[in-house]
Scaffold this motif. Sequence first.
Motif: not given
Length: 619
Positions: A69, A76, A342
């Motif tokens: 991420s 995220f 994620n």
Amino acid sequence: MKKYKFLIASLIASTVVVTSCDDSFVNTQPLNELSENAVWTDAALAEAFVSEIYAGFGNGGFDEQMLASLTDETIFTHPGRGITTITEGRSNPADIGWVNNTISWQQMYLRIRACNLALKNLASPKFTNTGNIVERLTGETKFMRAYFYHQLARYYGGVPLVDRPYDLGEADYMATRNTWAETVAFIVKDLDDAATLLNGKSMAAGRANYAAALALKARILTYDASDLHDATKMKAKSTVLSSFTKPELVANVTGSQADRWQKAKAAAKAVLDLPGYGNLLNLTAPVSAQQGTTNYMNNSLSRNGGQNELLMARYFINAKQENGGRQGLFNGPNGYNNWAGNTPIQIMVDDYEMMDGTKFDWKNPAHASDPYVNRDPRFYASILTEGSPWKVRSNANLPRDPASQIQTGRYEIVNASGAKVTHFGLDTRQSPIEDWNGSYTGYYIRKFTDPNPAIVDQNTWQEVPWPILRYTEMIFNYAEACIELGQDEEARTWLNKIRFRAGMPAITESGDALRQRFRNEKRIEMYLEEQRFHDARRWMIAPTTLGRKANGISIVGTLKPGKTVSLYKYDKENYNYSYTVFEIDPGKENRSWADKLYYLPIDRNEMNRNTKLVQNPGY
């Protein structure tokens, strides 16, 4: 951690002076701790000490927040965790942003100190060296010290090289940063020593071994040969880095980049020549699409031959209930009561090729009208899309979705009175199950999540290992070195081994076109394995890759004329589907690349503690 208290206590030298009339009190030993001397006079305790050093691996890459991420792989979902501090270019010495304990400067040096203590005491063992345990433990410790230094080097550049444990009462605890070249040489020396000591020894899974030592050497030498660490290339590609007054701290300022690529090639080939590693790499033509998906899943889950890919891994045991076994919960769909942490972004999805090896293109009407068909088989093993078959829903939610398909779109139906009614999928942020933690991008991660329906991700742990070093990474390192040395045919031969296993046709390009195909191939094959963060930087392509805005997909299913349905389901017979790519709201994440992000800043507290340190460029 509490269970290691007796070991951690021995890491810190301390002196206690007690004056008392009762000498027996002075001699009292804590019941839950052991002295340093006791540890190093007992072979079992010495092994326990070295075993604890492996805790520096943390959960591998299986944290709730993944390194992916920080790249153009995923975004995220949950705000306020420090990830956007880095992705939006706001990282600074007072606020680095999110880094886990396998990246932290302080944590890595704590682990390096543990290694130095072990090496000091193993040099003059006070226990019987039964079965050459001293050599084995020394080899493991040298590997681990090299690993921790390699972590520091690839995030921070050249770092202070400390090869002994400091004692109390020393005149100076401060140290200058060694050059990048010196740091690499130190790591390579430790790994050469480790390989010599571990060669021929049978090691338990998860412990350093001969192959792991060779592989880590190949990785650090590949980094060393890359543009980011060649002073000439680095300066030509970045104004921020070119103005750095200490380029030797982050790059090689002398020597030939071609010579460094030769060393990287030789190191990678040494791993490829080892017997017993790799999975299904002797194919002469692509397997079927279905088999390609299966092969990739087996490699990702380290089973059915995929375990032969692992040169070094972090293993998890269900009974210990470690966070590394919670990938399904952390990243799974909210319609299964998971956290959607994620999630893949559209840029990543678009980089999966079509089955015939051509690029996916939204401007192609056939691609745009049905974007999830005839794609690279690894796509279906890595990413969950609208309509992907998945685990059986919970008893409470199964009536809403008897087909147990991922639902990330919205369906527009005209009711009997002629009004348009919108139904949102169970895995969207408007889900009737959980409407606060769904994917912003319209996708979920499948890779690394055990598909066994008995593993209910919401409340069950899985035992998928994290691949610290994988055989296929060594193929990529070898192929990359070949490309940079103009040995295109050899590079294609090895890259096509990977592609045939995945069911994809051969690569035929040469020159820079081959380099670009190689980079995308590695992006796809090593998805989520913490390669992209470093590759985009060392190739110095981050401004045009990591700097792109995160994006997602909006999917609308419209009921075809004359059709009626009673339940939301991905169904081409009854619905027309439209797909619209959009940028993620900047209020959630507004990605922006800054060249200072080629390295992390050294924390302000570390700079204050050690005034001899030089900060990284741009901070």
